[in-house]
Enzyme design. Structure first.
Site, PDB file in Angstrom:
ATOM      1  N   GLN A 126       0.834  -1.207   0.000  1.00  0.00           N
ATOM      2  CA  GLN A 126       0.000   0.000   0.000  1.00  0.00           C
ATOM      3  C   GLN A 126       0.870   1.259   0.000  1.00  0.00           C
ATOM      4  OE1 GLN A 126      -2.026   0.704   3.738  1.00  0.00           O
ATOM      5  NE2 GLN A 126      -3.646   1.897   2.779  1.00  0.00           N
ATOM      6  N   GLY A 127       0.877   1.976  -1.095  1.00  0.00           N
ATOM      7  CA  GLY A 127       1.709   3.179  -1.204  1.00  0.00           C
ATOM      8  C   GLY A 127       0.897   4.450  -1.020  1.00  0.00           C
ATOM      9  N   TYR A 128       0.571   4.743   0.213  1.00  0.00           N
ATOM     10  CA  TYR A 128      -0.177   5.964   0.538  1.00  0.00           C
ATOM     11  C   TYR A 128       0.738   7.009   1.175  1.00  0.00           C
ATOM     12  CZ  TYR A 128      -4.975   4.051   0.033  1.00  0.00           C
ATOM     13  OH  TYR A 128      -6.149   3.542  -0.406  1.00  0.00           O
ATOM     14  N   SER A 129       1.250   6.652   2.369  1.00  0.00           N
ATOM     15  CA  SER A 129       1.967   7.640   3.186  1.00  0.00           C
ATOM     16  C   SER A 129       3.233   8.133   2.508  1.00  0.00           C
ATOM     17  CB  SER A 129       2.336   7.032   4.539  1.00  0.00           C
ATOM     18  OG  SER A 129       1.202   6.496   5.153  1.00  0.00           O
ATOM     19  N   GLU A 244     -10.456  -0.795   6.128  1.00  0.00           N
ATOM     20  CA  GLU A 244      -9.257  -1.126   6.880  1.00  0.00           C
ATOM     21  C   GLU A 244      -9.556  -1.075   8.373  1.00  0.00           C
ATOM     22  OE1 GLU A 244      -6.081   1.422   5.543  1.00  0.00           O
ATOM     23  OE2 GLU A 244      -4.803   0.841   7.212  1.00  0.00           O
ATOM     24  N   SER A 382      -4.242   7.424  12.874  1.00  0.00           N
ATOM     25  CA  SER A 382      -3.816   7.389  14.276  1.00  0.00           C
ATOM     26  C   SER A 382      -5.028   7.546  15.193  1.00  0.00           C
ATOM     27  CB  SER A 382      -2.824   8.516  14.556  1.00  0.00           C
ATOM     28  OG  SER A 382      -3.528   9.750  14.638  1.00  0.00           O
ATOM     29  N   ASN A 383      -4.866   7.176  16.447  1.00  0.00           N
ATOM     30  CA  ASN A 383      -6.013   7.262  17.363  1.00  0.00           C
ATOM     31  C   ASN A 383      -6.439   8.706  17.621  1.00  0.00           C
ATOM     32  OD1 ASN A 383      -5.719   4.528  17.305  1.00  0.00           O
ATOM     33  ND2 ASN A 383      -5.906   4.250  19.520  1.00  0.00           N
ATOM     34  N   GLU A 384      -5.497   9.639  17.478  1.00  0.00           N
ATOM     35  CA  GLU A 384      -5.897  11.052  17.586  1.00  0.00           C
ATOM     36  C   GLU A 384      -6.818  11.407  16.417  1.00  0.00           C
ATOM     37  OE1 GLU A 384      -2.722  10.055  17.880  1.00  0.00           O
ATOM     38  OE2 GLU A 384      -2.470  10.394  20.026  1.00  0.00           O
TER      39      GLU A 384
HETATM   40  C1  LIG Z   1       4.364  -0.110  11.227  1.00  0.00           C
HETATM   41  C2  LIG Z   1       3.682   0.809  10.274  1.00  0.00           C
HETATM   42  C3  LIG Z   1       3.208   0.313   9.076  1.00  0.00           C
HETATM   43  C4  LIG Z   1       2.614   1.152   8.144  1.00  0.00           C
HETATM   44  N1  LIG Z   1       2.238   0.645   6.927  1.00  0.00           N
HETATM   45  C5  LIG Z   1       1.824   1.489   5.957  1.00  0.00           C
HETATM   46  C6  LIG Z   1       1.602   1.041   4.626  1.00  0.00           C
HETATM   47  O1  LIG Z   1       1.735  -0.144   4.325  1.00  0.00           O
HETATM   48  N2  LIG Z   1       1.258   1.936   3.692  1.00  0.00           N
HETATM   49  C7  LIG Z   1       1.083   3.258   3.970  1.00  0.00           C
HETATM   50  O2  LIG Z   1       0.752   4.000   3.081  1.00  0.00           O
HETATM   51  N3  LIG Z   1       1.289   3.735   5.223  1.00  0.00           N
HETATM   52  C8  LIG Z   1       1.654   2.886   6.217  1.00  0.00           C
HETATM   53  N4  LIG Z   1       1.900   3.367   7.496  1.00  0.00           N
HETATM   54  C9  LIG Z   1       1.842   4.818   7.728  1.00  0.00           C
HETATM   55  C10 LIG Z   1       0.768   5.264   8.675  1.00  0.00           C
HETATM   56  O3  LIG Z   1      -0.455   5.273   8.063  1.00  0.00           O
HETATM   57  C11 LIG Z   1       1.192   6.629   9.228  1.00  0.00           C
HETATM   58  O4  LIG Z   1       2.242   6.407  10.128  1.00  0.00           O
HETATM   59  C12 LIG Z   1       0.084   7.379   9.901  1.00  0.00           C
HETATM   60  O5  LIG Z   1      -0.789   7.855   8.956  1.00  0.00           O
HETATM   61  C13 LIG Z   1       0.597   8.546  10.752  1.00  0.00           C
HETATM   62  O6  LIG Z   1       1.397   9.393   9.979  1.00  0.00           O
HETATM   63  P1  LIG Z   1       2.846   9.845  10.472  1.00  0.00           P
HETATM   64  O7  LIG Z   1       3.560   8.645  10.914  1.00  0.00           O
HETATM   65  O8  LIG Z   1       3.443  10.665   9.433  1.00  0.00           O
HETATM   66  O9  LIG Z   1       2.566  10.726  11.763  1.00  0.00           O
HETATM   67  P2  LIG Z   1       2.075  12.248  11.774  1.00  0.00           P
HETATM   68  O10 LIG Z   1       0.939  12.412  10.880  1.00  0.00           O
HETATM   69  O11 LIG Z   1       3.234  13.137  11.614  1.00  0.00           O
HETATM   70  O12 LIG Z   1       1.525  12.346  13.248  1.00  0.00           O
HETATM   71  C14 LIG Z   1       2.351  12.591  14.383  1.00  0.00           C
HETATM   72  C15 LIG Z   1       1.452  12.762  15.590  1.00  0.00           C
HETATM   73  O13 LIG Z   1       0.586  13.867  15.391  1.00  0.00           O
HETATM   74  C16 LIG Z   1      -0.753  13.478  15.598  1.00  0.00           C
HETATM   75  N5  LIG Z   1      -1.648  14.301  14.768  1.00  0.00           N
HETATM   76  C17 LIG Z   1      -1.546  14.517  13.442  1.00  0.00           C
HETATM   77  N6  LIG Z   1      -2.547  15.302  13.034  1.00  0.00           N
HETATM   78  C18 LIG Z   1      -3.317  15.568  14.128  1.00  0.00           C
HETATM   79  C19 LIG Z   1      -4.496  16.324  14.357  1.00  0.00           C
HETATM   80  N7  LIG Z   1      -5.114  16.964  13.367  1.00  0.00           N
HETATM   81  N8  LIG Z   1      -4.986  16.378  15.621  1.00  0.00           N
HETATM   82  C20 LIG Z   1      -4.370  15.717  16.637  1.00  0.00           C
HETATM   83  N9  LIG Z   1      -3.245  15.008  16.480  1.00  0.00           N
HETATM   84  C21 LIG Z   1      -2.717  14.931  15.232  1.00  0.00           C
HETATM   85  C22 LIG Z   1      -0.768  12.023  15.210  1.00  0.00           C
HETATM   86  O14 LIG Z   1      -1.875  11.352  15.774  1.00  0.00           O
HETATM   87  C23 LIG Z   1       0.534  11.562  15.809  1.00  0.00           C
HETATM   88  O15 LIG Z   1       0.396  11.324  17.170  1.00  0.00           O
HETATM   89  C24 LIG Z   1       2.467   2.526   8.441  1.00  0.00           C
HETATM   90  C25 LIG Z   1       2.920   3.020   9.677  1.00  0.00           C
HETATM   91  C26 LIG Z   1       3.523   2.183  10.582  1.00  0.00           C
HETATM   92  C27 LIG Z   1       4.010   2.765  11.876  1.00  0.00           C
END
Ligand SMILES: Cc1cc2nc3c(=O)[nH]c(=O)nc-3n(C[C@H](O)[C@H](O)[C@H](O)COP(=O)(O)OP(=O)(O)OC[C@H]3O[C@@H](n4cnc5c(N)ncnc54)[C@H](O)[C@@H]3O)c2cc1C
Lengths: 397, 376
Positions: A126-129, A244, A382-384
Site C-alpha cells: 500500500q503506497g499511501y503515506s 481497513e 492514528s487514534n488522535e
Molecule cells: C508499522 C507501520 C506500518 C505502516 N504501513 C503502511 C503502509 O503499508 N502503507 C502506507 O501508506 N502507510 C503505512 N503506514 C503509515 C501510517 O499510516 C502513518 O504512520 C500514519 O498515517 C501517521 O502518519 P505519520 O507517521 O506521518 O505521523 P504524523 O501524521 O506526523 O503524526 C504525528 C502525531 O501527530 C498526531 N496528529 C496529526 N494530526 C493531528 C491532528 N489533526 N490532531 C491531533 N493530532 C494529530 C498524530 O496522531 C501523531 O500522534 C504505516 C505506519 C507504521 C508505523
C-alpha cells in the site's frame, strides 16, 4: 435477537474446526511455535490452502470469489482461525485493493487482478503515506504526469509495509496539482518491477524489517492501471480506509492473546504461587477481558448494522481505537510476565548450546513485540485522528 | 531543610554533562552498540582515570571525593540523558555501595580499582524462577574448608561480559525464599567454574546468563550482612535507576516538544494540536514527579530499614508509572518515525521501558509498600 448459535452455525463451526486441524500447514505451525521469522512463502502457504478450499476471501461478493457466508459465519471463521492460532493473511490484496477493484475497477482490471489476489500469485503493498504526508494524507505530493497512454510517476512513499516482497502496489498520486487537495489525486496499480522503483528498508524498534521507503523516479504506469476516474482516487481511498478500520479491531486475535497469557501465567511462578494468582496481575487480565468483551459486542453491533445495509461509518473509529489499545495492553502484560527475561535481545543470541537456552521461548519476543506494537495506535489513521473523526462526524463538533 | 546542590556537586554535573555531550551523541552510541564488545572502553577510562568522576561517591581515605547518594543521583541522571550504556550502576553504585557498607580490608583493596577504572563489577542477583523477591535464591554457596563452592544460574546479568568482578547473591543455608541464609559474595569474574552466555539486551547493554558449576571461592569473598545488606544496596540501586529514568524522562519530553514544533501536518506544526499539547503537558507533569520522587528517595536512603524500604518503594512505583506514560506518549506523539531505530526517541523509550521493571515493577513496589505500612 439471540446470542446463541443455531444448529447450522454449530455444524459450520465444527466443519471449520476440522478443516483447520487437518489442513493448517505443519511447517508453518512449527515455525510459529519456535517463534521463527516468517518468510513470504510461509505467509503464502496458508493462503494457498484457503484458496484451494475457496475460503480465502470470505467477505468478497460471491461473483468475485467470496464464500457467501452470513455475518455469523464470518464471525465464526475469524474466531476459529484465531483460536487455532492461524497466521493472519496479508491484508493488502485481500481486504484492501481487492474490494477497491471489484467496487470501482473496470471489467478488465477485475479479470486481470482479482483472480491473482485470490490465488496469492501477486503480493500487494500500500503506497499511501509519504514523508510529509502521514495523518494529512491528502497533502501527498508524489506526482503522476500523463504522457500518452502512460503516467510518469515521481516521488517518495514511506512506511510501505512488506514492499520488499511486493509484486504490485496500489499508490495514491497527484494528477492535478491545481485542484483542491482531495480532488487531484488518482489511484494507480503499479507493477513493483517497473524500472525507476527503489525499495529501501526501515528497521523498526523490535529490530524487524517490515516497513520500507519506496522511491519512484520516472516510473511509467499504463493509464489502464488507474482505478476509477482520474483525479477521483480519493473516493477509493476513503472507501478503503473505512474497510481497513473494521479489520483493525482484531477481536478474535486479541481473545487468543488473552488465552495465551492465561496459559503462561498459570504456569509461571511468582514466588510459590502461579503468576495468575497474583492479585494485581489477575485484575489486569480481568480488566482486559472486560474491555475486549465490550469491543466484541460493539463490533457485532456494527456488523449487524452493516448487514442491514448501513456501511461502516464513523463508528468504525470506535473499533479502531479500542482494538488497538487492547492489542498494546496484551503486549504490556506479556512483557510483564517475562520479568528478567524481557531484557535479553533474541536477535543477538547467536548459536546457543542445547543445554543453556536463554529464558522461556515465549519471553524472547516479549519486549520487541511490545515496542513494535506501539504502531497500532499510529497506523490505519492514528487514534488522535480517529477521535477527531468521532468528534466531527459523529458528534458534529 | 535545604534542597540545593553544593558547588562541587554542580561542578561534577557540568563536567560529566560536557564530557557526554562531546562523546556520546546518538550516532557514536549506535556505533558502540554495534561494535563486538558493545561499548567503547575508552569512555570508561576517561570517566575514571582521566576525569576522576568514578571517585565521586567514595571516601577520601580511598581516594574518593567523599560524596554519596546525591552524587550517584547526579551522575545517573546525566548518564540517562544520553542513554549511556556504561556499567556505572553496577560498578560504582552497586559494587561501590556494597564495599562502602562493609568497609574493611575488601573495601581498601577494591575501591581504588573502581576509582582508577581497572575494576568493573556486575551484579548477579536475579534468577530464572525468581521475580523481584531478593530472597528467592536457589544458587547455593556451600562451605568447603575455608571457602565456599557456588552452584546455580543467574539470569540477565547486565554488564557481566565486561566485568572483572561479580557480586553474587547465594544461599549458605535455608530454603528458597527464606531470608535467612542469603549472602553476598564478591568474586573474580574469571574464577574457574563460571561460564556465561553473552547477549545484547533490548535496551542496548550487554548482559549474560551466568552459570556456576562447582565454582570454588575463598572465604573472604563473603561480604557480611546477609539479606539486609542486599536489600540496602538494591534500594540504593533502585533510586539510582530512578535518577537515570529522570534524565530519560526529561529527554523524552524535550525531544517530543522539539519534534512537534518542526513536524507539520494539515499546514501547521503538530504541536499546535491541543490533543498533543495536553499529552506533552502530562509528560511534563510526569517528568517533574519523577524528579521529585528520585530526590526524596535519594535523601532517605540512610534511615531505618523499614522506613527506607517503604520510601524507596513509593519512589520506584511512581517512577515506573511515570516512565510508562512518558515513553508511550513520546512515541505516539512522533507517529511512525517514533517506532524506528533511526531516531533517538525510540531508544530512550526502550531504556525507559526496561527501567520500569528493573528492581521491581510498580505493582511489586506498591505491594511492598502496603505490606510495610498498612495494617493487614
Ligand atoms: C508499522 C507501520 C506500518 C505502516 N504501513 C503502511 C503502509 O503499508 N502503507 C502506507 O501508506 N502507510 C503505512 N503506514 C503509515 C501510517 O499510516 C502513518 O504512520 C500514519 O498515517 C501517521 O502518519 P505519520 O507517521 O506521518 O505521523 P504524523 O501524521 O506526523 O503524526 C504525528 C502525531 O501527530 C498526531 N496528529 C496529526 N494530526 C493531528 C491532528 N489533526 N490532531 C491531533 N493530532 C494529530 C498524530 O496522531 C501523531 O500522534 C504505516 C505506519 C507504521 C508505523
Amino acid at each position: 435477537m439471540d446470542l446463541e448459535f443455531s444448529p447450522e452455525d454449530i455444524a459450520f463451526r465444527d466443519e471449520v474446526r476440522t478443516f483447520i486441524a487437518e489442513n493448517y500447514p505443519a511447517e508453518l505451525r512449527g515455525k510459529q511455535d519456535e517463534g521463527d521469522e516468517l518468510s513470504k512463502e510461509d505467509f503464502l502457504s496458508w493462503h494457498k490452502v484457503l484458496y484451494k478450499k475457496g475460503w480465502v476471501a470470505p467477505a468478497w461478493p460471491v461473483e468475485y470469489g467470496g464464500t457467501g457466508w452470513t455475518v455469523t459465519q464470518r464471525y465464526i471463521w475469524s474466531e476459529e482461525t484465531a483460536r487455532a492460532d492461524c497466521i493472519r493473511l496479508m491484508p493488502f490484496g485481500l481486504t484492501m485493493v481487492g474490494p477497491v477493484i471489484y467496487t470501482f475497477g473496470t471489467p478488465e482490471q477485475k479479470a486481470k487482478f482479482l483472480p491473482r489476489i485470490l490465488s496469492g500469485e501477486d503480493w500487494w503493498c500500500q503506497g499511501y503515506s509519504e514523508p510529509g504526508s502521514g495523518s494529512d494524507l491528502a497533502s501527498l505530493r508524489t506526482r503522476a504526469v500523463r504522457d500518452g497512454d502512460h503516467y510518469i510517476v515521481n516521488g517518495q512513499k514511506t512506511w510501505t509495509t512488506m514492499a520488499q516482497h511486493a509484486d504490485w502496489g496500489f499508490f495514491l498520486v497527484r494528477t492535478n496539482p491545481d485542484a483542491k487537495q482531495q480532488e487531484g489525486i488518482s489511484f494507480l496499480l503499479v507493477d513493483m518491477k517497473t524500472p525507476g522503483i527503489e525499495v529501501r528498508p526501515i528497521i523498526t524498534l523490535g529490530g524487524e524489517h517490515e516497513v520500507n521507503e519506496v522511491f519512484l523516479e520516472d516510473v511509467r504506469v499504463p493509464v489502464e492501471n488507474r482505478v476509477y476516474e482520474e483525479d477521483k482516487g480519493w473516493t477509493c481511498a476513503k472507501f478503503l480506509l473505512a474497510h481497513e478500520r473494521v479489520g483493525i479491531a482484531g477481536v478474535a486475535a486479541s481473545k487468543r492473546g488473552i488465552e495465551r497469557i492465561r496459559q503462561i501465567a498459570a504456569n509461571e511462578l511468582d514466588g510459590e504461587k502461579p503468576l495468575l494468582a497474583n492479585p494485581f496481575f489477575r485484575r489486569k487480565v480481568a480488566e482486559l477481558e472486560m474491555d475486549l468483551t465490550a469491543l466484541e459486542y460493539t463490533e457485532l453491533r456494527t456488523l449487524a448494522g452493516e448487514a442491514a445495509g448501513k456501511g461502516p461509518g464513523a463508528e468504525s473509529s470506535v473499533l479502531k481505537i479500542k482494538g488497538s489499545e487492547i492489542q498494546q495492553r496484551l503486549t504490556e502484560l506479556t512483557l510483564e510476565m517475562a520479568g528478567h527475561y524481557g531484557a535479553p535481545y533474541f536477535r543477538s543470541f547467536g548459536e546457543g548450546d542445547n543445554e543453556h537456552g536463554i529464558g522461556p521461548a515465549w519471553a524472547n519476543r516479549a519486549a520487541p513485540t511490545y515496542f513494535n506494537t506501539r504502531k497500532t495506535t499510529i497506523y490505519g489513521g492514528s487514534n488522535e485522528i480517529q477521535r477527531n473523526i468521532i468528534a466531527k462526524m459523529v458528534l458534529g463538533l | 531543610m535545604d534542597l540545593s546542590f553544593t558547588e562541587t556537586q554542580d561542578m561534577l554535573r557540568d563536567t560529566l554533562a560536557r564530557f557526554l555531550a562531546d562523546t556520546y551523541d546518538f550516532e557514536t552510541r549506535k556505533k558502540m552498540l554495534a561494535s563486538p564488545e558493545g561499548r567503547d572502553p575508552g569512555i570508561w577510562r576517561a570517566l575514571s582515570s582521566e576525569l576522576g568522576l568514578t571517585s565521586a561517591p567514595f571516601a577520601e581515605e580511598h581516594g574518593g571525593m567523599g560524596g554519596g547518594a546525591i552524587e550517584n543521583m547526579i551522575m545517573m541522571e546525566e548518564l540517562g540523558k544520553v542513554i549511556a550504556i556504561e556499567p556505572w550502576l553496577q560498578t560504582v553504585v552497586i559494587g561501590g555501595g556494597a564495599l562502602k557498607a562493609v568497609g574493611g580490608a575488601v573495601a581498601d583493596a577494591v575501591i581504588p580499582g573502581i576509582i582508577a577504572g581497572d575494576t568493573t563489577i556486575a551484579f548477579a542477583y536475579a534468577e530464572p524462577q525468581g521475580r523481584y523477591n531478593l530472597a528467592d535464591i536457589g544458587t547455593t554457596a556451600k562451605a568447603d574448608g575455608a571457602g565456599y563452592v557456588l552452584n546455580g544460574h543467574k539470569a540477565s546479568v547486565y554488564a557481566a561480559p565486561w566485568a572483572t568482578h561479580l557480586l553474587v547473591t547465594a544461599r549458605t543455608g535455608g530454603s528458597r525464599r527464606e531470608r535467612a541464609g542469603v549472602e553476598l559474595f564478591l568474586i573474580d569474574a574469571n574464577s574457574p567454574g563460571i561460564s556465561r552466555r553473552d547477549y545484547a539486551t533490548v535496551d542496548g547493554f550487554r548482559a549474560s546468563e551466568v552459570y556456576f558449576e562447582n565454582c570454588a571461592i575463598p572465604g573472604d569473598a563473603l561480604l557480611p550482612g546477609g539479606i539486609d545488606l542486599i536489600e540496602r544496596i538494591v534500594d540504593e540501586a533502585t533510586v539510582a535507576v530512578c535518577a537515570e529514568g529522570s534524565g530519560i524522562a526529561r529527554k523524552l519530553l524535550e525531544g517530543t516538544v522539539e519534534y512537534t514544533k518542526q513536524r507539520k501536518q494539515f499546514g501547521q506544526p503538530i504541536g499546535k494540536f491541543q490533543a498533543l499539547q495536553h499529552r506533552m503537558a502530562d509528560m511534563l507533569i510526569e517528568a517533574e514527579q519523577i524528579a521529585s520522587m528520585t530526590l526524596m528517595g535519594t535523601l532517605r536512603l540512610n534511615i531505618p530499614a523499614a522506613e527506607r524500604k517503604a520510601a524507596v518503594s513509593l519512589v520506584k512505583a511512581k517512577v515506573s508509572r511515570g516512565l510508562k506514560i512518558a515513553g508511550q506518549s513520546a512515541v505516539q506523539t512522533h507517529g511512525g518515525i517514533g517506532i524506528t531505530m533511526e531516531l533517538a526517541i525510540g531508544h530512550y523509550f526502550k531504556r525507559a521501558t526496561m527501567i520500569e521493571s528493573q528492581f521491581g515493577t510498580a505493582d511489586y513496589h506498591l505491594e511492598r509498600y502496603e505490606a510495610l505500612t498498612l495494617p493487614a
